[in-house]
Design a protein around this motif. Structure first.
Motif, PDB file in Angstrom:
ATOM      1  N   ILE A 160      68.133  93.259  12.025  1.00  0.00           N
ATOM      2  CA  ILE A 160      69.561  92.651  12.070  1.00  0.00           C
ATOM      3  C   ILE A 160      68.792  91.184  13.054  1.00  0.00           C
ATOM      4  CG2 ILE A 160      71.769  91.357  12.049  1.00  0.00           C
ATOM      5  CD1 ILE A 160      72.083  94.494  11.950  1.00  0.00           C
ATOM      6  N   LEU A 161      68.698  90.257  12.711  1.00  0.00           N
ATOM      7  CA  LEU A 161      68.247  89.278  13.574  1.00  0.00           C
ATOM      8  C   LEU A 161      69.091  87.721  13.311  1.00  0.00           C
ATOM      9  CD1 LEU A 161      65.050  88.356  11.080  1.00  0.00           C
ATOM     10  CD2 LEU A 161      65.408  90.027  12.632  1.00  0.00           C
ATOM     11  N   ILE A 162      69.946  87.242  15.113  1.00  0.00           N
ATOM     12  CA  ILE A 162      71.454  86.708  14.990  1.00  0.00           C
ATOM     13  C   ILE A 162      70.316  84.985  15.145  1.00  0.00           C
ATOM     14  CG2 ILE A 162      73.547  86.543  16.464  1.00  0.00           C
ATOM     15  CD1 ILE A 162      73.578  89.147  15.101  1.00  0.00           C
ATOM     16  N   SER A 163      71.018  83.958  13.465  1.00  0.00           N
ATOM     17  CA  SER A 163      70.942  83.124  13.680  1.00  0.00           C
ATOM     18  C   SER A 163      72.321  82.022  14.411  1.00  0.00           C
ATOM     19  CB  SER A 163      70.605  82.537  12.406  1.00  0.00           C
ATOM     20  OG  SER A 163      70.228  81.205  12.397  1.00  0.00           O
ATOM     21  N   SER A 164      72.766  80.893  13.981  1.00  0.00           N
ATOM     22  CA  SER A 164      73.602  80.444  14.549  1.00  0.00           C
ATOM     23  C   SER A 164      73.709  79.623  13.100  1.00  0.00           C
ATOM     24  CB  SER A 164      72.884  80.111  15.919  1.00  0.00           C
ATOM     25  OG  SER A 164      73.986  78.850  16.015  1.00  0.00           O
ATOM     26  N   PRO A 165      75.607  79.053  13.189  1.00  0.00           N
ATOM     27  CA  PRO A 165      75.658  77.559  12.389  1.00  0.00           C
ATOM     28  C   PRO A 165      74.667  76.346  12.423  1.00  0.00           C
ATOM     29  CG  PRO A 165      77.438  78.718  12.987  1.00  0.00           C
ATOM     30  CD  PRO A 165      76.369  79.686  14.079  1.00  0.00           C
ATOM     31  N   ALA A 166      74.197  76.701  13.953  1.00  0.00           N
ATOM     32  CA  ALA A 166      73.174  75.228  14.622  1.00  0.00           C
ATOM     33  C   ALA A 166      71.794  75.286  13.465  1.00  0.00           C
ATOM     34  CB  ALA A 166      72.940  75.495  16.435  1.00  0.00           C
ATOM     35  N   GLY A 167      71.501  76.940  13.908  1.00  0.00           N
ATOM     36  CA  GLY A 167      69.831  76.763  12.709  1.00  0.00           C
ATOM     37  C   GLY A 167      70.680  76.091  11.172  1.00  0.00           C
ATOM     38  N   GLN A 168      72.014  76.019  10.160  1.00  0.00           N
ATOM     39  CA  GLN A 168      71.514  76.038   8.975  1.00  0.00           C
ATOM     40  C   GLN A 168      72.130  74.731   9.047  1.00  0.00           C
ATOM     41  OE1 GLN A 168      71.033  79.730   8.116  1.00  0.00           O
ATOM     42  NE2 GLN A 168      71.755  79.332   6.412  1.00  0.00           N
TER      43      GLN A 168
ATOM     44  N   VAL B 214      65.935  93.194   6.257  1.00  0.00           N
ATOM     45  CA  VAL B 214      65.493  92.078   6.970  1.00  0.00           C
ATOM     46  C   VAL B 214      67.060  91.295   6.827  1.00  0.00           C
ATOM     47  CG1 VAL B 214      64.226  90.272   8.369  1.00  0.00           C
ATOM     48  CG2 VAL B 214      63.335  92.620   6.900  1.00  0.00           C
ATOM     49  N   ASN B 215      67.916  91.106   7.722  1.00  0.00           N
ATOM     50  CA  ASN B 215      69.242  89.937   7.278  1.00  0.00           C
ATOM     51  C   ASN B 215      68.916  89.240   8.531  1.00  0.00           C
ATOM     52  OD1 ASN B 215      69.515  90.514   4.074  1.00  0.00           O
ATOM     53  ND2 ASN B 215      70.273  92.365   5.180  1.00  0.00           N
ATOM     54  N   ALA B 216      69.841  87.826   8.141  1.00  0.00           N
ATOM     55  CA  ALA B 216      70.161  87.079   9.017  1.00  0.00           C
ATOM     56  C   ALA B 216      71.741  86.983   9.179  1.00  0.00           C
ATOM     57  CB  ALA B 216      69.226  85.499   9.295  1.00  0.00           C
ATOM     58  N   VAL B 217      72.209  87.215  10.380  1.00  0.00           N
ATOM     59  CA  VAL B 217      73.169  87.169  10.535  1.00  0.00           C
ATOM     60  C   VAL B 217      73.903  85.189  11.602  1.00  0.00           C
ATOM     61  CG1 VAL B 217      75.338  87.940  12.313  1.00  0.00           C
ATOM     62  CG2 VAL B 217      74.320  89.423  10.770  1.00  0.00           C
ATOM     63  N   VAL B 218      74.614  84.313  10.734  1.00  0.00           N
ATOM     64  CA  VAL B 218      75.311  83.574  11.483  1.00  0.00           C
ATOM     65  C   VAL B 218      77.076  83.503  12.068  1.00  0.00           C
ATOM     66  CG1 VAL B 218      75.151  81.066  10.637  1.00  0.00           C
ATOM     67  CG2 VAL B 218      74.022  82.634   9.754  1.00  0.00           C
ATOM     68  N   PRO B 219      76.561  84.359  13.433  1.00  0.00           N
ATOM     69  CA  PRO B 219      77.976  84.260  13.573  1.00  0.00           C
ATOM     70  C   PRO B 219      78.814  83.322  14.115  1.00  0.00           C
ATOM     71  CG  PRO B 219      76.410  85.248  15.290  1.00  0.00           C
ATOM     72  CD  PRO B 219      75.464  84.354  13.735  1.00  0.00           C
TER      73      PRO B 219
ATOM     74  N   ASN C 220      65.684  72.454  20.212  1.00  0.00           N
ATOM     75  CA  ASN C 220      65.508  73.371  20.612  1.00  0.00           C
ATOM     76  C   ASN C 220      66.036  74.948  20.329  1.00  0.00           C
ATOM     77  OD1 ASN C 220      67.557  73.733  22.496  1.00  0.00           O
ATOM     78  ND2 ASN C 220      66.262  73.882  24.073  1.00  0.00           N
ATOM     79  N   TYR C 221      67.521  75.288  20.513  1.00  0.00           N
ATOM     80  CA  TYR C 221      68.434  75.929  19.884  1.00  0.00           C
ATOM     81  C   TYR C 221      68.742  76.122  18.118  1.00  0.00           C
ATOM     82  CZ  TYR C 221      72.421  79.010  19.504  1.00  0.00           C
ATOM     83  OH  TYR C 221      73.219  80.109  18.917  1.00  0.00           O
ATOM     84  N   ALA C 222      68.370  74.404  17.879  1.00  0.00           N
ATOM     85  CA  ALA C 222      68.463  74.806  16.141  1.00  0.00           C
ATOM     86  C   ALA C 222      67.485  75.172  15.786  1.00  0.00           C
ATOM     87  CB  ALA C 222      68.848  73.272  15.517  1.00  0.00           C
ATOM     88  N   ALA C 223      66.173  74.490  16.093  1.00  0.00           N
ATOM     89  CA  ALA C 223      65.166  75.128  15.614  1.00  0.00           C
ATOM     90  C   ALA C 223      64.774  76.646  15.750  1.00  0.00           C
ATOM     91  CB  ALA C 223      63.839  74.573  16.409  1.00  0.00           C
ATOM     92  N   ALA C 224      65.112  77.362  16.884  1.00  0.00           N
ATOM     93  CA  ALA C 224      64.653  78.001  17.222  1.00  0.00           C
ATOM     94  C   ALA C 224      65.302  79.326  16.026  1.00  0.00           C
ATOM     95  CB  ALA C 224      65.212  78.758  18.358  1.00  0.00           C
ATOM     96  N   LYS C 225      66.812  79.134  15.911  1.00  0.00           N
ATOM     97  CA  LYS C 225      67.292  79.328  14.697  1.00  0.00           C
ATOM     98  C   LYS C 225      67.653  79.785  13.677  1.00  0.00           C
ATOM     99  CE  LYS C 225      69.782  81.830  17.779  1.00  0.00           C
ATOM    100  NZ  LYS C 225      70.480  83.217  17.858  1.00  0.00           N
ATOM    101  N   ALA C 226      66.729  78.489  12.880  1.00  0.00           N
ATOM    102  CA  ALA C 226      66.637  77.886  11.601  1.00  0.00           C
ATOM    103  C   ALA C 226      65.061  78.617  11.654  1.00  0.00           C
ATOM    104  CB  ALA C 226      66.266  76.708  11.258  1.00  0.00           C
ATOM    105  N   GLY C 227      64.203  78.428  12.473  1.00  0.00           N
ATOM    106  CA  GLY C 227      62.838  79.417  12.141  1.00  0.00           C
ATOM    107  C   GLY C 227      63.292  81.186  12.004  1.00  0.00           C
TER     108      GLY C 227
END
Length: 300
Positions: free
Chosen positions: A138-146, A180-185, A154-161
Protein backbone atom coordinates in the motif's frame (compact mmCIF):
# COMPACT_ATOMS: atom_id res chain seq x y z
CA UNK A 1 -12.56 -5.98 9.14
CA UNK A 2 -10.67 -8.74 10.92
CA UNK A 3 -6.91 -8.69 10.38
CA UNK A 4 -6.12 -11.18 13.15
CA UNK A 5 -2.97 -13.09 12.29
CA UNK A 6 -1.74 -10.55 9.78
CA UNK A 7 1.41 -8.47 10.19
CA UNK A 8 1.97 -4.98 8.82
CA UNK A 9 4.82 -2.48 8.60
CA UNK A 10 3.90 1.21 8.48
CA UNK A 11 6.73 3.61 7.72
CA UNK A 12 6.60 7.12 9.12
CA UNK A 13 3.99 6.12 11.68
CA UNK A 14 5.01 8.17 14.70
CA UNK A 15 2.41 10.85 14.06
CA UNK A 16 -0.21 12.12 11.63
CA UNK A 17 -1.53 9.85 8.91
CA UNK A 18 1.03 7.13 9.53
CA UNK A 19 0.07 6.89 13.18
CA UNK A 20 -3.60 6.64 12.23
CA UNK A 21 -2.78 3.83 9.80
CA UNK A 22 -0.81 1.88 12.39
CA UNK A 23 -3.45 2.29 15.09
CA UNK A 24 -6.30 1.33 12.75
CA UNK A 25 -4.49 -1.78 11.52
CA UNK A 26 -3.75 -2.80 15.11
CA UNK A 27 -7.36 -2.17 16.17
CA UNK A 28 -8.46 -4.53 13.38
CA UNK A 29 -6.19 -7.24 14.79
CA UNK A 30 -2.93 -6.90 12.88
CA UNK A 31 0.47 -6.90 14.55
CA UNK A 32 2.29 -3.72 13.52
CA UNK A 33 5.87 -2.60 13.11
CA UNK A 34 5.85 1.14 13.83
CA UNK A 35 8.60 3.13 12.15
CA UNK A 36 9.73 6.71 12.67
CA UNK A 37 12.88 8.77 13.12
CA UNK A 38 11.44 10.17 16.37
CA UNK A 39 12.05 7.54 19.03
CA UNK A 40 9.67 9.13 21.54
CA UNK A 41 6.84 9.36 19.03
CA UNK A 42 7.29 5.76 17.87
CA UNK A 43 7.38 4.48 21.45
CA UNK A 44 4.20 6.40 22.26
CA UNK A 45 2.34 4.76 19.36
CA UNK A 46 3.54 1.30 20.39
CA UNK A 47 2.56 1.97 23.98
CA UNK A 48 -0.94 3.01 22.94
CA UNK A 49 -1.43 -0.04 20.74
CA UNK A 50 -0.23 -2.50 23.37
CA UNK A 51 -2.27 -0.80 26.11
CA UNK A 52 -5.35 -1.38 23.96
CA UNK A 53 -4.52 -5.09 23.71
CA UNK A 54 -2.74 -5.00 20.36
CA UNK A 55 0.73 -6.08 19.30
CA UNK A 56 3.37 -3.64 18.09
CA UNK A 57 7.09 -2.93 18.11
CA UNK A 58 9.01 0.10 16.93
CA UNK A 59 11.95 0.54 14.59
CA UNK A 60 13.57 3.95 14.89
CA UNK A 61 15.36 4.59 11.60
CA UNK A 62 15.16 6.87 8.55
CA UNK A 63 13.52 5.32 5.50
CA UNK A 64 15.40 5.53 2.22
CA UNK A 65 18.24 3.03 2.16
CA UNK A 66 18.09 -0.71 1.60
CA UNK A 67 19.48 -1.45 5.06
CA UNK A 68 16.53 0.15 6.86
CA UNK A 69 14.05 -1.54 4.52
CA UNK A 70 15.63 -4.90 5.33
CA UNK A 71 15.56 -4.08 9.04
CA UNK A 72 11.82 -3.36 8.92
CA UNK A 73 11.03 -6.64 7.20
CA UNK A 74 13.43 -8.55 9.45
CA UNK A 75 11.74 -7.09 12.53
CA UNK A 76 8.27 -8.05 11.31
CA UNK A 77 9.35 -11.63 10.65
CA UNK A 78 11.47 -11.92 13.80
CA UNK A 79 8.84 -10.50 16.15
CA UNK A 80 5.63 -11.75 14.56
CA UNK A 81 6.61 -14.56 12.20
CA UNK A 82 5.65 -13.10 8.81
CA UNK A 83 4.81 -10.00 6.79
CA UNK A 84 1.49 -9.44 5.04
CA UNK A 85 1.26 -5.69 4.43
CA UNK A 86 3.79 -2.95 3.79
CA UNK A 87 2.47 0.62 4.01
CA UNK A 88 5.03 3.09 2.63
CA UNK A 89 4.01 6.34 4.27
CA UNK A 90 7.26 8.00 5.41
CA UNK A 91 7.89 11.39 3.92
CA UNK A 92 9.38 14.84 4.31
CA UNK A 93 8.86 18.24 2.67
CA UNK A 94 11.38 20.68 1.27
CA UNK A 95 9.10 23.08 -0.59
CA UNK A 96 10.69 25.65 -2.91
CA UNK A 97 9.83 27.10 -6.30
CA UNK A 98 11.94 25.66 -9.11
CA UNK A 99 14.49 28.48 -9.31
CA UNK A 100 15.11 28.35 -5.56
CA UNK A 101 15.14 24.57 -5.04
CA UNK A 102 18.59 23.23 -4.26
CA UNK A 103 20.02 19.85 -5.16
CA UNK A 104 19.80 18.98 -1.47
CA UNK A 105 16.11 19.91 -1.30
CA UNK A 106 15.35 17.74 -4.31
CA UNK A 107 17.46 14.76 -3.32
CA UNK A 108 16.21 14.61 0.28
CA UNK A 109 12.56 14.36 -0.73
CA UNK A 110 13.20 11.90 -3.56
CA UNK A 111 15.30 9.73 -1.23
CA UNK A 112 12.62 9.37 1.45
CA UNK A 113 9.47 9.28 -0.68
CA UNK A 114 10.49 7.61 -3.93
CA UNK A 115 13.60 5.62 -3.05
CA UNK A 116 12.17 4.77 0.37
CA UNK A 117 9.02 3.40 -1.23
CA UNK A 118 11.11 1.39 -3.68
CA UNK A 119 13.46 -0.13 -1.09
CA UNK A 120 10.72 -0.96 1.40
CA UNK A 121 8.42 -2.41 -1.25
CA UNK A 122 11.25 -4.48 -2.71
CA UNK A 123 12.23 -5.91 0.67
CA UNK A 124 8.57 -6.68 1.44
CA UNK A 125 7.98 -8.31 -1.97
CA UNK A 126 11.00 -10.58 -1.53
CA UNK A 127 9.69 -11.76 1.85
CA UNK A 128 6.11 -12.18 0.60
CA UNK A 129 7.29 -14.25 -2.36
CA UNK A 130 9.23 -16.53 0.01
CA UNK A 131 6.13 -16.95 2.17
CA UNK A 132 4.11 -17.76 -0.97
CA UNK A 133 0.83 -16.60 0.63
CA UNK A 134 0.36 -13.31 -1.20
CA UNK A 135 0.43 -9.90 0.41
CA UNK A 136 -0.28 -6.20 0.11
CA UNK A 137 1.85 -3.23 -0.85
CA UNK A 138 0.00 0.00 0.00
CA UNK A 139 1.90 2.99 -1.35
CA UNK A 140 0.98 6.47 -0.14
CA UNK A 141 0.79 9.08 -2.90
CA UNK A 142 -0.77 12.57 -2.93
CA UNK A 143 -3.00 14.84 -5.00
CA UNK A 144 0.19 16.77 -5.76
CA UNK A 145 1.48 13.74 -7.63
CA UNK A 146 -1.71 13.48 -9.65
CA UNK A 147 -2.10 17.16 -10.55
CA UNK A 148 1.10 19.00 -9.59
CA UNK A 149 1.36 21.69 -6.92
CA UNK A 150 3.10 25.06 -6.72
CA UNK A 151 6.45 24.89 -4.94
CA UNK A 152 6.54 21.09 -4.81
CA UNK A 153 8.69 19.95 -7.72
CA UNK A 154 10.39 17.27 -5.61
CA UNK A 155 7.29 16.10 -3.74
CA UNK A 156 5.00 16.02 -6.79
CA UNK A 157 7.58 14.12 -8.83
CA UNK A 158 8.05 11.54 -6.09
CA UNK A 159 4.32 11.07 -5.52
CA UNK A 160 3.66 10.71 -9.26
CA UNK A 161 6.45 8.16 -9.44
CA UNK A 162 4.90 6.19 -6.60
CA UNK A 163 1.66 5.75 -8.56
CA UNK A 164 3.66 4.66 -11.61
CA UNK A 165 5.49 2.09 -9.48
CA UNK A 166 2.17 0.77 -8.14
CA UNK A 167 0.94 0.10 -11.66
CA UNK A 168 4.20 -1.56 -12.66
CA UNK A 169 4.47 -3.72 -9.56
CA UNK A 170 0.82 -4.77 -9.83
CA UNK A 171 1.80 -6.49 -13.08
CA UNK A 172 5.08 -7.89 -11.84
CA UNK A 173 3.68 -9.30 -8.59
CA UNK A 174 0.30 -10.56 -9.81
CA UNK A 175 1.50 -14.16 -10.15
CA UNK A 176 2.63 -14.09 -6.49
CA UNK A 177 -0.83 -12.77 -5.48
CA UNK A 178 0.67 -9.58 -4.08
CA UNK A 179 -1.71 -6.68 -4.60
CA UNK A 180 -0.22 -3.23 -5.09
CA UNK A 181 -2.26 -0.05 -4.79
CA UNK A 182 -1.56 3.65 -4.31
CA UNK A 183 -3.59 5.68 -1.83
CA UNK A 184 -4.17 9.40 -2.44
CA UNK A 185 -5.12 10.80 1.00
CA UNK A 186 -6.39 14.23 1.99
CA UNK A 187 -6.59 14.97 5.73
CA UNK A 188 -6.16 17.63 8.35
CA UNK A 189 -2.46 17.40 9.17
CA UNK A 190 0.35 19.79 10.08
CA UNK A 191 0.86 20.36 6.35
CA UNK A 192 -2.76 21.16 5.44
CA UNK A 193 -2.99 23.53 8.40
CA UNK A 194 -0.67 25.82 6.49
CA UNK A 195 -3.28 26.36 3.75
CA UNK A 196 -5.04 29.62 4.73
CA UNK A 197 -8.49 28.52 3.50
CA UNK A 198 -8.37 25.40 5.68
CA UNK A 199 -6.50 26.66 8.75
CA UNK A 200 -9.39 28.27 10.63
CA UNK A 201 -11.73 25.28 10.46
CA UNK A 202 -8.98 22.80 11.31
CA UNK A 203 -7.72 24.83 14.28
CA UNK A 204 -11.24 25.28 15.65
CA UNK A 205 -11.94 21.55 15.34
CA UNK A 206 -8.75 20.71 17.22
CA UNK A 207 -9.47 23.38 19.85
CA UNK A 208 -13.05 22.54 20.80
CA UNK A 209 -14.03 19.41 18.87
CA UNK A 210 -16.24 21.25 16.37
CA UNK A 211 -16.81 18.92 13.39
CA UNK A 212 -15.18 19.99 10.17
CA UNK A 213 -17.75 21.75 7.95
CA UNK A 214 -19.43 20.03 5.02
CA UNK A 215 -17.62 22.20 2.47
CA UNK A 216 -14.35 20.73 3.75
CA UNK A 217 -15.49 17.13 4.20
CA UNK A 218 -17.44 16.93 0.93
CA UNK A 219 -16.34 19.61 -1.54
CA UNK A 220 -12.65 19.40 -0.65
CA UNK A 221 -12.71 15.77 0.51
CA UNK A 222 -10.72 16.70 3.60
CA UNK A 223 -11.36 15.22 7.03
CA UNK A 224 -9.46 13.62 9.87
CA UNK A 225 -6.56 11.21 9.62
CA UNK A 226 -8.90 8.53 10.98
CA UNK A 227 -11.15 9.00 7.92
CA UNK A 228 -8.25 7.97 5.70
CA UNK A 229 -7.14 5.01 7.84
CA UNK A 230 -10.25 3.00 7.01
CA UNK A 231 -9.07 2.61 3.40
CA UNK A 232 -5.73 1.22 4.58
CA UNK A 233 -7.51 -1.38 6.71
CA UNK A 234 -9.76 -2.34 3.79
CA UNK A 235 -6.86 -2.73 1.37
CA UNK A 236 -4.98 -4.87 3.91
CA UNK A 237 -7.98 -7.17 4.35
CA UNK A 238 -9.24 -10.20 2.43
CA UNK A 239 -12.21 -8.07 1.34
CA UNK A 240 -9.83 -6.30 -1.07
CA UNK A 241 -8.77 -9.49 -2.87
CA UNK A 242 -8.45 -8.77 -6.57
CA UNK A 243 -8.00 -5.01 -6.22
CA UNK A 244 -4.60 -4.06 -7.59
CA UNK A 245 -2.90 -1.45 -9.76
CA UNK A 246 -5.27 1.30 -8.61
CA UNK A 247 -4.86 4.84 -7.31
CA UNK A 248 -7.59 5.35 -4.73
CA UNK A 249 -8.39 8.67 -3.10
CA UNK A 250 -9.99 9.22 0.29
CA UNK A 251 -10.59 12.14 2.60
CA UNK A 252 -13.46 13.38 4.74
CA UNK A 253 -16.71 12.02 3.27
CA UNK A 254 -15.20 11.40 -0.17
CA UNK A 255 -13.90 8.13 -1.66
CA UNK A 256 -12.62 8.25 -5.23
CA UNK A 257 -10.84 6.31 -7.95
CA UNK A 258 -8.24 8.27 -9.89
CA UNK A 259 -8.05 7.62 -13.63
CA UNK A 260 -4.88 6.38 -15.24
CA UNK A 261 -3.29 8.72 -17.81
CA UNK A 262 -4.58 7.99 -21.28
CA UNK A 263 -4.78 9.60 -24.70
CA UNK A 264 -7.59 12.14 -24.53
CA UNK A 265 -7.55 13.31 -28.14
CA UNK A 266 -5.63 12.34 -31.26
CA UNK A 267 -5.44 13.00 -34.98
CA UNK A 268 -3.59 11.59 -37.97
CA UNK A 269 -1.74 13.17 -40.88
CA UNK A 270 -0.61 11.12 -43.86
CA UNK A 271 3.16 11.03 -43.89
CA UNK A 272 3.44 12.49 -40.39
CA UNK A 273 3.17 15.93 -38.84
CA UNK A 274 5.22 19.00 -39.72
CA UNK A 275 5.58 21.80 -37.17
CA UNK A 276 3.45 24.07 -39.39
CA UNK A 277 0.72 21.44 -39.65
CA UNK A 278 0.61 21.03 -35.88
CA UNK A 279 0.39 24.82 -35.43
CA UNK A 280 -2.43 25.19 -37.96
CA UNK A 281 -4.65 22.52 -36.39
CA UNK A 282 -3.73 22.59 -32.69
CA UNK A 283 -6.43 24.96 -31.40
CA UNK A 284 -9.26 23.24 -33.26
CA UNK A 285 -7.93 19.70 -33.12
CA UNK A 286 -5.97 17.78 -30.52
CA UNK A 287 -5.41 20.88 -28.36
CA UNK A 288 -9.00 22.16 -28.43
CA UNK A 289 -9.65 21.12 -24.83
CA UNK A 290 -6.35 21.27 -22.91
CA UNK A 291 -6.06 19.53 -19.58
CA UNK A 292 -6.06 21.47 -16.31
CA UNK A 293 -3.07 21.35 -14.00
CA UNK A 294 -2.41 22.04 -10.35
CA UNK A 295 -4.55 21.27 -7.31
CA UNK A 296 -7.77 23.34 -7.61
CA UNK A 297 -8.16 26.23 -5.20
CA UNK A 298 -10.56 25.64 -2.27
CA UNK A 299 -14.20 26.45 -3.08
CA UNK A 300 -14.58 29.21 -0.49
Amino acid sequence: MDLTGKVAVVTGSGRGLGRAYAEALAAAGAAVVVNDIDAEAAAEVVKGITAAGGRAVEVVAPVGGSDVAAQLVRTAVGEFGRLDTMVTNAGILRDRVLWKMTDEDFDAVINVHLRGTFTCARAAAIQMRVQDTGGRLILISSPAGQRGNFGQTNYAAAKAGIVAMARTWAMELAKAQIAVNAVVPVAATEMTKTIPAFAGAIEQSERDGTPLPDWLRKDEGLGTVEDVASLIVFLASDAANGITGQAIGIGGDKLSLWSHPREKAFAYADGGWSADAIASTWDTGVGAEPETYGIPAPKV
